[in-house]
Scaffold this motif. Structure first.
Motif, short mmCIF file in Angstrom:
data_model
loop_
_atom_site.label_atom_id
_atom_site.label_comp_id
_atom_site.label_asym_id
_atom_site.label_seq_id
_atom_site.Cartn_x
_atom_site.Cartn_y
_atom_site.Cartn_z
N ALA A 91 4.64 -51.80 -79.59
CA ALA A 91 4.98 -53.12 -80.13
C ALA A 91 6.49 -53.27 -80.26
N GLU A 92 7.11 -52.21 -80.69
CA GLU A 92 8.57 -52.28 -80.85
C GLU A 92 9.25 -52.47 -79.49
N LEU A 93 8.74 -51.76 -78.49
CA LEU A 93 9.31 -51.89 -77.15
C LEU A 93 9.02 -53.28 -76.56
N ALA A 94 7.81 -53.79 -76.83
CA ALA A 94 7.47 -55.13 -76.33
C ALA A 94 8.39 -56.18 -76.95
N SER A 95 8.78 -55.94 -78.18
CA SER A 95 9.69 -56.86 -78.84
C SER A 95 11.09 -56.79 -78.24
N ALA A 96 11.47 -55.59 -77.86
CA ALA A 96 12.82 -55.40 -77.31
C ALA A 96 12.94 -55.89 -75.87
N TYR A 97 11.87 -55.70 -75.11
CA TYR A 97 11.88 -56.08 -73.69
C TYR A 97 10.71 -57.01 -73.40
N PRO A 98 10.80 -58.28 -73.75
CA PRO A 98 9.66 -59.19 -73.57
C PRO A 98 9.52 -59.66 -72.12
N THR A 99 9.06 -58.78 -71.26
CA THR A 99 8.89 -59.12 -69.85
C THR A 99 7.53 -58.65 -69.33
#
Lengths: 472, 77
Positions: A85-93
């Motif tokens: 989730a944290e990574l999805a927030s950082a890289y929303p692609t």
């Protein structure tokens, strides 16, 4: 008082974030937070994974596979979901894990992650839709026609009824996915409520009107039940003999039973894959990843506990030997027959159980629809970066519908052909082959680098999903 | 905790569900991917690509919007 930004402003910020990652806004951005959650929840689909593998867990560890295994796995999967989730927030692609691995480690890590992810995506679309086809045939079509369409050989040795149904439902899912993300998002929302209502009906009726448990099992005791040695398989050159579950050390058998929960918890990266179509992607995708697991954990456990506390005589679920044809073979994975959950529902609820089984079949169709949507975005993202043969064609977006039409088409066609190939090779064990491919490939793409390998433009610089409040 | 469980999963998910498909499949897939990787991807695959500068991206999006309008499809995002 802090004023919430308007939808238009949020979309502008989303597009600016996407530009920051180097991509143009090609896809149609319209999904809300609930829709983003819904796509992952639909793919996890407690009424698919947990139903298909219920007998598998039961065979390896008895009722402990559910009572202890499910919550144990949930804790760890929630930890993974929180990280993702944290990574999805950082890289929303749309690239999701592929993009994260590329940016946080190297392009080579990204390439390997993408391929394992892709193989898993192809297989999971195939696995879900093949299972859905089997359930739809058994619970709806066969009752209407009075036949047994699943095993009808349409083209002997090549195509059976289950594959034909799978092809038809894949075609419907493909058309819906191409026509628009709005329609798919709406159907995913329906899917969430469909899952919850079916579970609620099962739980209420099983507890109120169900029959007493006749398994004789102690709920929290690890008791391997498979004594038939169904893991003995001769590959020709190699004859690997695994032996029955009952011959294993108890803790090892319990470890294998965890596949029940873990295979169910797959596909929650879908919320990341549709980030480029989500409004407020940094928050909504992150919450979608995490909440889809959390909600599935609770709803799934309630559902499984209801079943597990109302089991019929185990002889109706597990024949004593592989050759025993005098008892109904309910174990999909062990004997290629039906599925234990249908037998349990039928035992407890009679005709209502059959109706609910049909409801489960429809839930599986919803899961297939969502998994095709997510997989299509993954394939599109990887081909956008020219990572796969045919990228030029695969990355073409439908101008009319703003969806990755070519990637979706390729996925649906290959998923079906993959299953046909599995059927030709393994006949009745096609579902086993597809599941094995899914389970083999998907965890490897999760082995992405985290933390220490982050680059300067990594998550540490990006606005994280907030620690309070929810937009989902 | 998450990394630990990913490692556990890699072991757990590699065991066959009831056939011996997992290991042969994984071995075959990895061999094919290794060939593809060393034969092509390692030298030519560039990773995530930047599609253009801000102005170019905006122009690209404008083209999409025009095309969508002409085809009667979705309005601009």
């Amino acid at each position: 008082m802090i004023q919430r930004p308007s939808r238009e402003d949020t979309i502008k910020q989303d597009v600016a974030d996407l530009h920051g990652l180097g991509y143009a806004q090609e896809l149609f951005r319209s999904m809300g937070g609930f829709s983003n959650f819904a796509i992952s929840f639909s793919i996890i689909s407690i009424l698919t994974g947990a139903v298909i593998l219920y007998d598998y867990g039961l065979a390896w560890a008895g009722t402990a596979a559910v009572m202890i295994g499910w919550p144990l796995v949930t804790v760890f999967v929630l930890a993974i979901a929180a990280s993702m989730a944290e990574l999805a927030s950082a890289y929303p692609t749309a690239g999701g894990l592929y993009y994260w691995a590329s940016k946080m480690k190297s392009k080579n890590w990204g390439w390997w992650t993408a391929w394992f992810n892709l193989i898993g995506q192809f297989a999971i679309v195939a696995g879900i839709d093949y299972a859905a086809a089997g359930f739809l045939n058994a619970t709806i079509l066969d009752r209407i026609t009075g036949g047994v369409f699943n095993t009808t050989e349409v083209i002997p040795g090549i195509l059976n009824g289950q594959l034909v149904t799978m092809g038809v439902i894949l075609l419907i899912q493909l058309v819906l996915n191409i026509v628009g993300i709005n329609l798919v998002a709406l159907l995913n929302q329906v899917s969430v409520w469909w899952h919850i209502v079916i579970v609620a009906i099962v739980v209420v009726f099983v507890f109120l009107t169900g029959k007493p448990d006749q398994s004789g099992l102690n709920l929290f005791q690890i008791q391997p039940l498979d004594t038939a040695g169904s893991w003995n398989n001769n590959l020709g050159l190699v004859n690997l003999q695994y032996g029955p579950a009952s011959s294993y050390p108890v803790l090892l058998a319990f470890f294998f039973s965890l596949l029940l929960a873990n295979w169910t918890y797959t596909g929650y990266d879908a919320s990341a894959h549709v980030a480029e179509e989500t409004v407020g992607a940094r928050m909504s995708s992150a919450w979608g990843v995490f909440l889809s697991v959390a909600v599935s954990a609770v709803v799934g456990y309630i559902f499984l506990v209801a079943l597990t506390t109302h089991l019929p005589d185990l002889r109706t679920l597990f024949p004593a030997t592989l050759d025993d044809t005098t008892l109904p073979a309910s174990s999909q994975y062990y004997f290629g027959g039906g599925v234990a959950v249908i037998a349990i529902l039928n035992y407890n609820l009679g005709q209502l159980g059959d109706v609910l089984s049909a409801g489960i079949a429809i839930a599986m169709w919803f899961a297939g629809l969502a998994s095709l949507a997510a997989a299509g975005r993954m394939l599109f993202a990887f081909s956008r970066d020219d990572g796969i043969p045919g990228s030029r064609w695969l990355k073409t977006v439908s101008h009319r519908y703003r969806t990755p039409a070519n990637s979706l088409t390729a996925l649906a066609v290959i998923a079906w052909l993959l299953t046909v190939a599995a059927f030709i090779v393994g006949t009745g064990t096609a579902i086993v082959i597809i599941t094995a491919i899914t389970t083999s490939a998907r965890p490897r793409r999760s082995g992405r680098p985290t933390g220490s390998g982050a680059s300067a433009d990594g998550p540490s610089r990006s606005p994280m999903w907030p620690s309070s409040g929810s937009s989902c | 905790m998450a990394v630990f469980w990913v490692v556990v999963l890699m072991v757990l998910f590699s065991f066959p569900t009831s056939g011996n498909i997992s290991w042969p499949f994984m071995a075959g897939t990895v061999v094919l991917l290794l060939l593809y990787y060393f034969g092509w991807a390692r030298s030519r695959f560039q990773g995530p690509k930047v599609m253009g500068m801000e102005a170019q991206l905006t122009e690209l999006e404008r083209e999409f919007e025009h095309a969508a309008e002409e085809l009667g499809g979705h309005a601009p995002a």
